[in-house]
Design an enzyme around this catalytic site. Structure first.
Site, PDB file in Angstrom:
ATOM      1  N   ARG A  94       0.819  -1.211   0.000  1.00 35.87           N
ATOM      2  CA  ARG A  94       0.000   0.000   0.000  1.00 35.87           C
ATOM      3  C   ARG A  94       0.847   1.251   0.000  1.00 35.87           C
ATOM      4  O   ARG A  94       0.514   2.242  -0.628  1.00 35.87           O
ATOM      5  CB  ARG A  94      -0.920   0.009   1.218  1.00 35.87           C
ATOM      6  CG  ARG A  94      -1.743   1.265   1.317  1.00 35.87           C
ATOM      7  CD  ARG A  94      -2.444   1.395   2.652  1.00 35.87           C
ATOM      8  NE  ARG A  94      -3.429   0.356   2.833  1.00 35.87           N
ATOM      9  CZ  ARG A  94      -3.705  -0.195   4.017  1.00 35.87           C
ATOM     10  NH1 ARG A  94      -3.076   0.189   5.101  1.00 35.87           N
ATOM     11  NH2 ARG A  94      -4.622  -1.121   4.108  1.00 35.87           N
ATOM     12  N   TYR A  95       1.965   1.230   0.756  1.00 34.82           N
ATOM     13  CA  TYR A  95       2.827   2.408   0.860  1.00 34.82           C
ATOM     14  C   TYR A  95       4.059   2.176  -0.007  1.00 34.82           C
ATOM     15  O   TYR A  95       4.541   1.051  -0.113  1.00 34.82           O
ATOM     16  CB  TYR A  95       3.256   2.611   2.314  1.00 34.82           C
ATOM     17  CG  TYR A  95       2.091   2.763   3.253  1.00 34.82           C
ATOM     18  CD1 TYR A  95       1.324   3.930   3.250  1.00 34.82           C
ATOM     19  CD2 TYR A  95       1.728   1.740   4.125  1.00 34.82           C
ATOM     20  CE1 TYR A  95       0.247   4.064   4.109  1.00 34.82           C
ATOM     21  CE2 TYR A  95       0.656   1.875   4.989  1.00 34.82           C
ATOM     22  CZ  TYR A  95      -0.088   3.036   4.979  1.00 34.82           C
ATOM     23  OH  TYR A  95      -1.152   3.165   5.815  1.00 34.82           O
ATOM     24  N   ARG A  98       7.103   0.449   1.982  1.00 32.52           N
ATOM     25  CA  ARG A  98       6.904  -0.685   2.891  1.00 32.52           C
ATOM     26  C   ARG A  98       5.966  -1.695   2.235  1.00 32.52           C
ATOM     27  O   ARG A  98       5.013  -1.304   1.566  1.00 32.52           O
ATOM     28  CB  ARG A  98       6.192  -0.234   4.181  1.00 32.52           C
ATOM     29  CG  ARG A  98       7.073   0.412   5.207  1.00 32.52           C
ATOM     30  CD  ARG A  98       6.248   1.357   6.088  1.00 32.52           C
ATOM     31  NE  ARG A  98       5.908   2.552   5.358  1.00 32.52           N
ATOM     32  CZ  ARG A  98       5.010   3.453   5.744  1.00 32.52           C
ATOM     33  NH1 ARG A  98       4.352   3.301   6.851  1.00 32.52           N
ATOM     34  NH2 ARG A  98       4.770   4.504   4.999  1.00 32.52           N
ATOM     35  N   CYS A 107      -2.743 -18.503  13.488  1.00 28.21           N
ATOM     36  CA  CYS A 107      -2.329 -17.775  14.702  1.00 28.21           C
ATOM     37  C   CYS A 107      -2.380 -18.728  15.890  1.00 28.21           C
ATOM     38  O   CYS A 107      -3.120 -19.700  15.883  1.00 28.21           O
ATOM     39  CB  CYS A 107      -3.289 -16.620  14.994  1.00 28.21           C
ATOM     40  SG  CYS A 107      -3.399 -15.408  13.673  1.00 28.21           S
ATOM     41  N   CYS A 111      -8.308 -13.764  17.945  1.00 26.68           N
ATOM     42  CA  CYS A 111      -8.921 -12.635  18.638  1.00 26.68           C
ATOM     43  C   CYS A 111     -10.292 -12.391  18.018  1.00 26.68           C
ATOM     44  O   CYS A 111     -10.423 -12.390  16.788  1.00 26.68           O
ATOM     45  CB  CYS A 111      -8.048 -11.403  18.473  1.00 26.68           C
ATOM     46  SG  CYS A 111      -6.312 -11.733  18.878  1.00 26.68           S
ATOM     47  N   CYS A 114     -10.511  -9.493  15.359  1.00 25.70           N
ATOM     48  CA  CYS A 114      -9.455  -9.414  14.344  1.00 25.70           C
ATOM     49  C   CYS A 114      -9.961  -8.841  13.020  1.00 25.70           C
ATOM     50  O   CYS A 114     -10.994  -9.251  12.511  1.00 25.70           O
ATOM     51  CB  CYS A 114      -8.894 -10.810  14.083  1.00 25.70           C
ATOM     52  SG  CYS A 114      -7.676 -10.856  12.751  1.00 25.70           S
ATOM     53  N   ARG A 116      -8.597  -9.315  10.222  1.00 25.68           N
ATOM     54  CA  ARG A 116      -8.411 -10.313   9.160  1.00 25.68           C
ATOM     55  C   ARG A 116      -9.175 -11.585   9.480  1.00 25.68           C
ATOM     56  O   ARG A 116      -8.820 -12.670   9.037  1.00 25.68           O
ATOM     57  CB  ARG A 116      -6.926 -10.651   9.006  1.00 25.68           C
ATOM     58  CG  ARG A 116      -6.104  -9.514   8.462  1.00 25.68           C
ATOM     59  CD  ARG A 116      -4.786  -9.985   7.863  1.00 25.68           C
ATOM     60  NE  ARG A 116      -4.017  -8.833   7.461  1.00 25.68           N
ATOM     61  CZ  ARG A 116      -2.894  -8.426   8.037  1.00 25.68           C
ATOM     62  NH1 ARG A 116      -2.370  -9.116   9.032  1.00 25.68           N
ATOM     63  NH2 ARG A 116      -2.281  -7.354   7.616  1.00 25.68           N
ATOM     64  N   ASP A 275     -10.888  -1.718  13.419  1.00 29.48           N
ATOM     65  CA  ASP A 275     -11.349  -1.797  12.025  1.00 29.48           C
ATOM     66  C   ASP A 275     -12.718  -2.466  12.007  1.00 29.48           C
ATOM     67  O   ASP A 275     -13.007  -3.329  12.835  1.00 29.48           O
ATOM     68  CB  ASP A 275     -10.371  -2.622  11.191  1.00 29.48           C
ATOM     69  CG  ASP A 275      -9.020  -1.938  11.054  1.00 29.48           C
ATOM     70  OD1 ASP A 275      -9.000  -0.720  10.801  1.00 29.48           O
ATOM     71  OD2 ASP A 275      -7.991  -2.620  11.214  1.00 29.48           O
ATOM     72  N   ASP A 312      -6.947   3.128  10.455  1.00 25.63           N
ATOM     73  CA  ASP A 312      -6.699   2.643   9.110  1.00 25.63           C
ATOM     74  C   ASP A 312      -7.993   2.861   8.333  1.00 25.63           C
ATOM     75  O   ASP A 312      -8.997   2.200   8.601  1.00 25.63           O
ATOM     76  CB  ASP A 312      -6.310   1.162   9.159  1.00 25.63           C
ATOM     77  CG  ASP A 312      -5.303   0.828   8.075  1.00 25.63           C
ATOM     78  OD1 ASP A 312      -5.375   1.454   7.001  1.00 25.63           O
ATOM     79  OD2 ASP A 312      -4.470  -0.063   8.302  1.00 25.63           O
ATOM     80  N   LYS A 319      -3.328   4.642   6.765  1.00 21.56           N
ATOM     81  CA  LYS A 319      -3.453   5.022   8.172  1.00 21.56           C
ATOM     82  C   LYS A 319      -3.371   6.536   8.340  1.00 21.56           C
ATOM     83  O   LYS A 319      -2.561   7.171   7.691  1.00 21.56           O
ATOM     84  CB  LYS A 319      -2.320   4.375   8.967  1.00 21.56           C
ATOM     85  CG  LYS A 319      -2.404   2.848   9.034  1.00 21.56           C
ATOM     86  CD  LYS A 319      -1.278   2.301   9.907  1.00 21.56           C
ATOM     87  CE  LYS A 319      -1.345   0.806  10.055  1.00 21.56           C
ATOM     88  NZ  LYS A 319      -1.061   0.073   8.808  1.00 21.56           N
TER      89      LYS A 319
HETATM   90  C1  LIG Z   1      -0.127  -0.756   8.665  1.00 23.73           C
HETATM   91  C2  LIG Z   1       0.489  -1.114   7.409  1.00 23.73           C
HETATM   92  C3  LIG Z   1       1.865  -0.924   7.190  1.00 23.73           C
HETATM   93  C4  LIG Z   1       2.798  -0.410   8.267  1.00 23.73           C
HETATM   94  O1  LIG Z   1       2.519   0.917   8.608  1.00 23.73           O
HETATM   95  P1  LIG Z   1       3.435   1.668   9.672  1.00 23.73           P
HETATM   96  O2  LIG Z   1       2.735   2.972   9.846  1.00 23.73           O
HETATM   97  O3  LIG Z   1       4.801   1.794   9.074  1.00 23.73           O
HETATM   98  O4  LIG Z   1       3.457   0.844  10.925  1.00 23.73           O
HETATM   99  C5  LIG Z   1       2.384  -1.234   5.962  1.00 23.73           C
HETATM  100  N1  LIG Z   1       1.603  -1.722   4.968  1.00 23.73           N
HETATM  101  C6  LIG Z   1       0.286  -1.910   5.141  1.00 23.73           C
HETATM  102  C7  LIG Z   1      -0.513  -2.427   4.013  1.00 23.73           C
HETATM  103  C8  LIG Z   1      -0.321  -1.625   6.367  1.00 23.73           C
HETATM  104  O5  LIG Z   1      -1.635  -1.836   6.533  1.00 23.73           O
HETATM  105  S1  SF4 Z   2      -5.440  -9.978  15.729  1.00 24.61           S
HETATM  106 FE1  SF4 Z   2      -5.926 -11.482  14.114  1.00 24.61          FE
HETATM  107  S2  SF4 Z   2      -3.980 -11.872  13.083  1.00 24.61           S
HETATM  108 FE2  SF4 Z   2      -3.483 -10.961  15.106  1.00 24.61          FE
HETATM  109  S3  SF4 Z   2      -3.239 -12.710  16.505  1.00 24.61           S
HETATM  110 FE3  SF4 Z   2      -5.364 -12.029  16.687  1.00 24.61          FE
HETATM  111  S4  SF4 Z   2      -6.452 -13.367  15.211  1.00 24.61           S
HETATM  112 FE4  SF4 Z   2      -4.274 -13.479  14.655  1.00 24.61          FE
END
Ligand SMILES: *Cc1c(COP(=O)(O)O)cnc(C)c1O
Ligand code: SF4
Length: 322
Positions: A94-95, A98, A107, A111, A114, A116, A275, A312, A319
């Site tokens: 996305r960025y 990174r 996992c 959670c 979560c 995801r 989220d 986010d 973010k």
């Molecule tokens: C959160 C995230 C990051 C990391 O973001 P930081 O602000 O550097 O912690 C990088 N890529 C994606 C897709 C993210 O969702």
């Molecule tokens: S937040 Fe989601 S990805 Fe992270 S440990 Fe919990 S279940 Fe796993």
């Protein structure tokens, strides 16, 4: 509830296990079975041992609830559009500087909030060797990427040998300056952090660990000892926390958590606004309240204990600090 006479020894993964352990009522069985059809469950012994009362901050985070079956209109299975931003399997980009690499989607604990949750699970998504090679090739072809963040799932449940191989391969890519691992494993199962794992993480490329913890009670002496193994090898540890109703949405709870982090040499990095993943409305805290808590904490605890409150934005917009 655990009766305190014997300590739990196995991970609870089925509704039946939760009922036998006294962590769910038999009346709730049909609803919880429906939840279990949709979302993975795992409550490892270390976390079972921390549950003191029903609906306490540990129970609430990990024990499934029938309310998870209700998806609110604004909730989405991919709230921050990771999938749309995934050029190839296992990578989210996305960025510009990174990228995320998700070597697996399992996992050590699941959670209930979560983001995801539609993707993670025990039989989910271990990248094949071919897919990993393709991911390395993608990262190699993008000189603008300076940092790779290993996430998942939880990378620390890979064998030290496999994780070490991934880290060393990434470390061989010249434009990657820094690596990061996002994990909850030391909290879910401190015994996962072995000397072999610490050795695998002891690489030449600067590596940061970002530990997900939401309540001071999660940071037990066993967790501290496991982190110390890594810190002794020069791995700095950051803390990330999700703001959760009924778990940590008070000045006392967050203040205690952030101070507990500092005592374990963890720098609180992000406080995440929740989220909008499906069935998580019971954890929602309005952003105004989150801001108020952080404002009230300022001046009462060390500035080094205060994380950035971050949101986010839906749809992959990225973010922003709140
Ligand atoms: C959160 C995230 C990051 C990391 O973001 P930081 O602000 O550097 O912690 C990088 N890529 C994606 C897709 C993210 O969702
Ligand atoms: S937040 Fe989601 S990805 Fe992270 S440990 Fe919990 S279940 Fe796993």
């Amino acid at each position: 509830m655990p009766d305190g006479l014997s300590s739990p020894t196995r991970t609870l993964r089925r509704v039946e296990d939760l009922i036998s352990a006294g962590l769910a009522s038999a009346d709730a069985r049909p609803a919880l079975e429906a939840v279990a059809q949709r979302y993975a469950i795992a409550v490892p012994p270390a976390l079972q041992a921390l549950i003191a009362t029903p609906d306490d901050p540990i129970f609430r985070q990990f024990i499934p609830d029938p309310a998870e079956l209700i998806t609110a209109p604004h909730e989405s299975g991919d709230p921050i559009a990771d999938e749309a931003l995934s050029p190839i399997p296992g990578i989210v980009h996305r960025y510009p500087d990174r990228a995320l690499l998700k070597p697996l989607l399992a996992c050590p604990v699941y959670c209930r909030f979560c983001f995801r949750r539609e993707q993670v699970g025990p039989d989910g998504g271990v990248l094949s060797d071919a897919a990993l090679e393709a991911a390395y090739a993608y990262l190699e072809a993008q000189p603008g990427i300076r940092e790779v963040i290993l996430t998942g799932g939880d990378p620390l449940i890979l064998s030290p040998r496999r994780l070490g191989a991934i880290l060393r391969r990434l470390g061989s890519i010249p434009h990657l300056e820094v690596l990061r691992i996002h994990t909850r494993a030391p909290v879910a199962d401190p015994a996962l952090v072995t000397t072999a794992l610490a050795e695998a993480l002891d690489i030449d490329t600067p590596l940061f660990l970002c530990l997900h913890a939401n309540h001071a009670r999660e940071l037990t002496p066993a967790v501290g000892a496991s982190l110390r193994l890594l810190q002794r090898r020069g791995i700095p540890i950051l803390g990330q926390t999700v703001l959760l109703a009924g778990v940590n949405d008070s000045e006392t709870a967050l203040g205690d958590l952030f101070r507990a982090m500092l005592r374990m040499r963890i720098k609180p990095y992000y406080l995440h606004q929740l989220d909008a993943a499906p069935g998580t409305a019971r954890f929602h805290v309005p952003p105004e309240r989150g801001r108020e808590i952080l404002t009230n904490l300022r001046g009462h605890i060390s500035g080094t204990a205060l994380p950035t409150y971050i949101f986010d934005r839906p749809g992959g917009l990225g973010k922003i600090p709140l």
